[in-house]
Design an enzyme around this catalytic site. Structure first.
Site, PDB file in Angstrom:
ATOM      1  N   GLY A   1      24.104  18.224  42.677  1.00  0.00           N
ATOM      2  CA  GLY A   1      23.563  18.758  41.419  1.00  0.00           C
ATOM      3  C   GLY A   1      24.468  18.492  40.230  1.00  0.00           C
TER       4      GLY A   1
ATOM      5  CG  ASN B   1      17.134  21.326  40.424  1.00  0.00           C
ATOM      6  OD1 ASN B   1      16.110  20.849  39.945  1.00  0.00           O
ATOM      7  ND2 ASN B   1      18.071  21.903  39.675  1.00  0.00           N
TER       8      ASN B   1
ATOM      9  CG  ASP C   1      17.940  24.906  53.740  1.00  0.00           C
ATOM     10  OD1 ASP C   1      18.923  25.579  53.364  1.00  0.00           O
ATOM     11  OD2 ASP C   1      16.765  25.238  53.522  1.00  0.00           O
TER      12      ASP C   1
ATOM     13  CB  SER D   1      26.139  33.178  36.471  1.00  0.00           C
ATOM     14  OG  SER D   1      25.601  33.315  35.183  1.00  0.00           O
TER      15      SER D   1
ATOM     16  CB  THR E   1      23.734  35.967  34.377  1.00  0.00           C
ATOM     17  OG1 THR E   1      22.544  36.647  34.045  1.00  0.00           O
ATOM     18  CG2 THR E   1      23.802  35.816  35.868  1.00  0.00           C
TER      19      THR E   1
ATOM     20  CE1 TYR F   1      21.112  31.344  39.125  1.00  0.00           C
ATOM     21  CE2 TYR F   1      21.537  32.509  37.070  1.00  0.00           C
ATOM     22  CZ  TYR F   1      21.899  31.573  38.011  1.00  0.00           C
ATOM     23  OH  TYR F   1      23.070  30.869  37.837  1.00  0.00           O
TER      24      TYR F   1
ATOM     25  CE  LYS G   1      24.340  31.866  40.939  1.00  0.00           C
ATOM     26  NZ  LYS G   1      24.717  30.880  41.951  1.00  0.00           N
TER      27      LYS G   1
ATOM     28  NE  ARG H   1      23.581  33.239  25.690  1.00  0.00           N
ATOM     29  CZ  ARG H   1      23.091  34.235  24.949  1.00  0.00           C
ATOM     30  NH1 ARG H   1      23.809  34.737  23.956  1.00  0.00           N
ATOM     31  NH2 ARG H   1      21.893  34.716  25.192  1.00  0.00           N
TER      32      ARG H   1
ATOM     33  N   PRO I   1      12.720  37.000  26.112  1.00  0.00           N
ATOM     34  CG  PRO I   1      10.747  37.744  27.118  1.00  0.00           C
ATOM     35  CD  PRO I   1      11.346  36.558  26.417  1.00  0.00           C
ATOM     36  N   GLY I   2      15.205  38.984  27.724  1.00  0.00           N
ATOM     37  CA  GLY I   2      16.377  38.899  28.603  1.00  0.00           C
ATOM     38  C   GLY I   2      17.613  38.339  27.921  1.00  0.00           C
TER      39      GLY I   2
HETATM   40  P1  NAD Z   1      21.826  22.216  40.309  1.00  0.00           P
HETATM   41  O1  NAD Z   1      20.463  22.714  40.610  1.00  0.00           O
HETATM   42  O2  NAD Z   1      21.955  20.963  39.528  1.00  0.00           O
HETATM   43  O3  NAD Z   1      22.669  22.064  41.669  1.00  0.00           O
HETATM   44  C1  NAD Z   1      22.441  22.867  42.780  1.00  0.00           C
HETATM   45  C2  NAD Z   1      22.275  21.958  43.969  1.00  0.00           C
HETATM   46  O4  NAD Z   1      22.060  22.763  45.132  1.00  0.00           O
HETATM   47  C3  NAD Z   1      21.062  21.031  43.838  1.00  0.00           C
HETATM   48  O5  NAD Z   1      21.473  19.708  44.101  1.00  0.00           O
HETATM   49  C4  NAD Z   1      20.102  21.535  44.895  1.00  0.00           C
HETATM   50  O6  NAD Z   1      19.316  20.498  45.434  1.00  0.00           O
HETATM   51  C5  NAD Z   1      21.047  22.150  45.894  1.00  0.00           C
HETATM   52  N1  NAD Z   1      20.464  23.188  46.741  1.00  0.00           N
HETATM   53  C6  NAD Z   1      19.792  24.307  46.382  1.00  0.00           C
HETATM   54  N2  NAD Z   1      19.456  25.023  47.469  1.00  0.00           N
HETATM   55  C7  NAD Z   1      19.929  24.347  48.543  1.00  0.00           C
HETATM   56  C8  NAD Z   1      19.887  24.571  49.946  1.00  0.00           C
HETATM   57  N3  NAD Z   1      19.262  25.624  50.470  1.00  0.00           N
HETATM   58  N4  NAD Z   1      20.485  23.668  50.764  1.00  0.00           N
HETATM   59  C9  NAD Z   1      21.091  22.578  50.237  1.00  0.00           C
HETATM   60  N5  NAD Z   1      21.171  22.318  48.938  1.00  0.00           N
HETATM   61  C10 NAD Z   1      20.585  23.189  48.096  1.00  0.00           C
HETATM   62  O7  NAD Z   1      22.617  23.397  39.563  1.00  0.00           O
HETATM   63  P2  NAD Z   1      24.010  23.375  38.834  1.00  0.00           P
HETATM   64  O8  NAD Z   1      23.766  23.530  37.393  1.00  0.00           O
HETATM   65  O9  NAD Z   1      24.839  22.252  39.321  1.00  0.00           O
HETATM   66  O10 NAD Z   1      24.606  24.761  39.340  1.00  0.00           O
HETATM   67  C11 NAD Z   1      25.381  24.850  40.506  1.00  0.00           C
HETATM   68  C12 NAD Z   1      25.617  26.303  40.841  1.00  0.00           C
HETATM   69  O11 NAD Z   1      26.220  26.947  39.731  1.00  0.00           O
HETATM   70  C13 NAD Z   1      24.326  27.092  41.127  1.00  0.00           C
HETATM   71  O12 NAD Z   1      24.572  27.999  42.154  1.00  0.00           O
HETATM   72  C14 NAD Z   1      24.066  27.807  39.832  1.00  0.00           C
HETATM   73  O13 NAD Z   1      23.336  29.001  40.028  1.00  0.00           O
HETATM   74  C15 NAD Z   1      25.472  28.086  39.357  1.00  0.00           C
HETATM   75  N6  NAD Z   1      25.548  28.259  37.912  1.00  0.00           N
HETATM   76  C16 NAD Z   1      25.078  27.269  37.097  1.00  0.00           C
HETATM   77  C17 NAD Z   1      25.130  27.417  35.732  1.00  0.00           C
HETATM   78  C18 NAD Z   1      24.597  26.356  34.810  1.00  0.00           C
HETATM   79  O14 NAD Z   1      24.442  26.612  33.624  1.00  0.00           O
HETATM   80  N7  NAD Z   1      24.323  25.134  35.280  1.00  0.00           N
HETATM   81  C19 NAD Z   1      25.675  28.599  35.183  1.00  0.00           C
HETATM   82  C20 NAD Z   1      26.153  29.591  36.038  1.00  0.00           C
HETATM   83  C21 NAD Z   1      26.096  29.404  37.409  1.00  0.00           C
HETATM   84  C1  UD1 Z   2      20.985  30.989  30.818  1.00  0.00           C
HETATM   85  C2  UD1 Z   2      20.635  32.125  31.728  1.00  0.00           C
HETATM   86  C3  UD1 Z   2      21.846  32.543  32.528  1.00  0.00           C
HETATM   87  C4  UD1 Z   2      22.394  31.351  33.285  1.00  0.00           C
HETATM   88  C5  UD1 Z   2      22.690  30.241  32.277  1.00  0.00           C
HETATM   89  C6  UD1 Z   2      23.135  29.004  32.950  1.00  0.00           C
HETATM   90  C7  UD1 Z   2      18.796  33.321  30.622  1.00  0.00           C
HETATM   91  C8  UD1 Z   2      18.371  34.595  29.981  1.00  0.00           C
HETATM   92  N1  UD1 Z   2      20.103  33.237  30.978  1.00  0.00           N
HETATM   93  O1  UD1 Z   2      21.985  31.443  29.908  1.00  0.00           O
HETATM   94  O2  UD1 Z   2      21.480  33.549  33.446  1.00  0.00           O
HETATM   95  O3  UD1 Z   2      23.544  31.695  34.004  1.00  0.00           O
HETATM   96  O4  UD1 Z   2      21.512  29.928  31.532  1.00  0.00           O
HETATM   97  O5  UD1 Z   2      22.085  28.391  33.642  1.00  0.00           O
HETATM   98  O6  UD1 Z   2      18.009  32.425  30.812  1.00  0.00           O
HETATM   99  N2  UD1 Z   2      17.672  28.734  23.306  1.00  0.00           N
HETATM  100  C9  UD1 Z   2      16.802  28.391  22.289  1.00  0.00           C
HETATM  101  N3  UD1 Z   2      15.848  27.452  22.547  1.00  0.00           N
HETATM  102  C10 UD1 Z   2      15.710  26.841  23.766  1.00  0.00           C
HETATM  103  C11 UD1 Z   2      16.621  27.204  24.800  1.00  0.00           C
HETATM  104  C12 UD1 Z   2      17.579  28.157  24.530  1.00  0.00           C
HETATM  105  O7  UD1 Z   2      16.872  28.921  21.189  1.00  0.00           O
HETATM  106  O8  UD1 Z   2      14.802  26.017  23.932  1.00  0.00           O
HETATM  107  C13 UD1 Z   2      18.722  29.723  23.030  1.00  0.00           C
HETATM  108  C14 UD1 Z   2      18.624  30.944  23.918  1.00  0.00           C
HETATM  109  O9  UD1 Z   2      17.770  31.912  23.367  1.00  0.00           O
HETATM  110  C15 UD1 Z   2      20.093  31.384  23.953  1.00  0.00           C
HETATM  111  C16 UD1 Z   2      20.896  30.075  23.807  1.00  0.00           C
HETATM  112  O10 UD1 Z   2      19.973  29.123  23.283  1.00  0.00           O
HETATM  113  O11 UD1 Z   2      20.349  32.187  22.847  1.00  0.00           O
HETATM  114  C17 UD1 Z   2      21.438  29.576  25.122  1.00  0.00           C
HETATM  115  O12 UD1 Z   2      20.365  29.535  26.053  1.00  0.00           O
HETATM  116  P1  UD1 Z   2      20.501  28.872  27.500  1.00  0.00           P
HETATM  117  O13 UD1 Z   2      21.038  27.494  27.368  1.00  0.00           O
HETATM  118  O14 UD1 Z   2      19.186  29.022  28.204  1.00  0.00           O
HETATM  119  O15 UD1 Z   2      21.627  29.731  28.193  1.00  0.00           O
HETATM  120  P2  UD1 Z   2      21.735  31.318  28.403  1.00  0.00           P
HETATM  121  O16 UD1 Z   2      20.475  31.998  28.064  1.00  0.00           O
HETATM  122  O17 UD1 Z   2      22.967  31.773  27.713  1.00  0.00           O
END
Ligand code: NAD
Ligand code: UD1
Length: 339
Positions: A10, A35, A58, A124, A126, A149, A153, A231, A293-294
């Site tokens: 990912g 994904n 998986d 996260s 979050t 979600y 976490k 943010r 929302p949220g």
């Molecule tokens: P991503 O979706 O790009 O990567 C996650 C990977 O896990 C994907 O390749 C998906 O195919 C794989 N996956 C999911 N379920 C699986 C399973 N059951 N078995 C094997 N593979 C599986 O997401 P990312 O942005 O790289 O995020 C990685 C981690 O960090 C996630 O747990 C996400 O919740 C966490 N996280 C991400 C963000 C963000 O903004 N990207 C923020 C906070 C936390």
């Molecule tokens: C979101 C998730 C958070 C997660 C994080 C990383 C929500 C409520 N929170 O964070 O749980 O850990 O992503 O995956 O979804 N925005 C716009 N227009 C858009 C998209 C976003 O205005 O089209 C704004 C949002 O309202 C926010 C900011 O941009 O104020 C950042 O949004 P986003 O990138 O989705 O991240 P978070 O909401 O901070």
């Protein structure tokens, strides 16, 4: 030293694979490509100049995961394998709890059986819920999460805390990511969301290359500097380097640590749009839309614990984040090709 990146194909996993390999780790990936695409792993291989063993499975499948551990003799695991779309998690919460908790429980069982005792978990910001005070510090109590979600976490953090209490030789680092954006500077790996992006930066990037007509900014009446949400955006390569430091820390220490990975600086949505336009020289048409929302008005990290404990701090600038996002999107307007 061998590291298993569960969910390593990912967005964050691929960037972490590059940094882990650069730090001398032998990298192994396990992913079900739910994904992500195999092409992402091939691009990582091209960047690091060697083959990366990649298992299509998986992570919740105990038999298959055990076989990987038996074959590869893993020293440390980074657990990225989870579903992460906040909105989707409100529509199919059971699938989110099933996948995110099951992958974690299976990993913990297999790691115990196979004698692997070092785990880094992708948590996260979050989990802080609605901030009572800013910046967010690890000692604050986890809050009330806005989505299933977020609750996954929160629950996984608790499971890992309990496991560490019961198994004194276990080492876990909970990394609470703030808002990862950007891409590798080569432009060959980056974030490849399926369908309409939920997050701000992938959306801006698609507007920049003409894939979407305009951005909707969710809310301009928040009690912030310009009315839009604030943010803590962090470059994904800095984030990836944080995992290298966390793995080194986990090799040396037992028990559990919770660490924010953020920059400590908050930018508003409008500031991000303006920075992207200025740095890349492209217009980002936008309109104001109702609040989502949220969303919380403001969220940024106290990043001092990562510096003290891991010797890590974010180095890349807002300019790097904007430039690298645009480079990746311009070079790959349709994301990764199918296999
Ligand atoms: P991503 O979706 O790009 O990567 C996650 C990977 O896990 C994907 O390749 C998906 O195919 C794989 N996956 C999911 N379920 C699986 C399973 N059951 N078995 C094997 N593979 C599986 O997401 P990312 O942005 O790289 O995020 C990685 C981690 O960090 C996630 O747990 C996400 O919740 C966490 N996280 C991400 C963000 C963000 O903004 N990207 C923020 C906070 C936390
Ligand atoms: C979101 C998730 C958070 C997660 C994080 C990383 C929500 C409520 N929170 O964070 O749980 O850990 O992503 O995956 O979804 N925005 C716009 N227009 C858009 C998209 C976003 O205005 O089209 C704004 C949002 O309202 C926010 C900011 O941009 O104020 C950042 O949004 P986003 O990138 O989705 O991240 P978070 O909401 O901070």
């Amino acid at each position: 030293m061998k590291v298993l990146l569960a969910g390593g194909a990912g967005y964050i996993g691929t960037h972490t694979a590059v940094e882990m390999a650069a730090a001398g780790y032998d990298v192994v990936i396990a992913d079900n490509f739910y994904n992500s695409k195999p092409e992402a792993v091939r691009r990582v291989e091209a960047l690091v100049g060697k083959k990366i063993p990649c298992y299509l499975l998986d992570v919740a499948n105990k038999k298959q995961l055990s076989e990987v551990f038996e074959k590869e003799k893993i020293d440390v695991v980074v657990h990225f394998a989870g579903l992460k779309a906040v909105g989707e998690s409100t529509r199919i919460p059971v699938a989110y709890y099933r996948n995110n908790l099951d992958t974690t429980l299976t990993l913990l069982e297999v790691m115990q059986e196979q004698g692997c005792r070092r785990l880094i978990f992708s948590s996260s910001a979050t989990v802080y819920g609605e901030p009572e005070k800013l910046p967010l510090v690890e000692t604050m109590k986890p809050g009330f999460c806005a989505s299933p979600y977020g609750w996954t976490k929160w629950m996984i953090e608790q499971i890992l805390r309990d496991a560490c209490k019961a198994e004194p030789d276990l080492s876990v680092v909970l990394l609470r990511y703030f808002n990862p954006i950007g891409a590798h500077e080569s432009g060959t790996i980056g974030e490849d969301p399926q369908g309409i992006p939920n997050n701000l930066f992938p959306y801006i990037a698609q507007v920049a290359v003409g894939k979407r007509p305009k951005l909707s900014i969710f809310g301009n009446d928040y009690p912030t500097k310009d009315g839009t949400c604030v943010r803590d955006y962090i470059h994904v390569v800095d984030l990836a380097k944080g995992h290298v430091k966390a793995a080194a820390y986990a090799m040396e220490h037992d028990g559990l640590e919770t660490i924010n990975l953020g920059t400590g600086v908050g930018y508003s949505v409008l500031e991000m749009v303006q920075a992207f336009e200025r740095i890349n020289g492209v217009p980002i048409p936008f309109e104001f839309a109702p609040r989502r929302p949220g969303d919380v008005p403001e969220c940024y990290a106290d990043a001092s614990k990562a510096k003290e404990l891991l010797g890590w701090e974010a180095e890349k600038t807002l300019e790097d984040m904007c430039r690298d996002t645009y480079r990746w999107q311009s070079m790959n307007p349709q994301g990764y090709p199918e296999s």
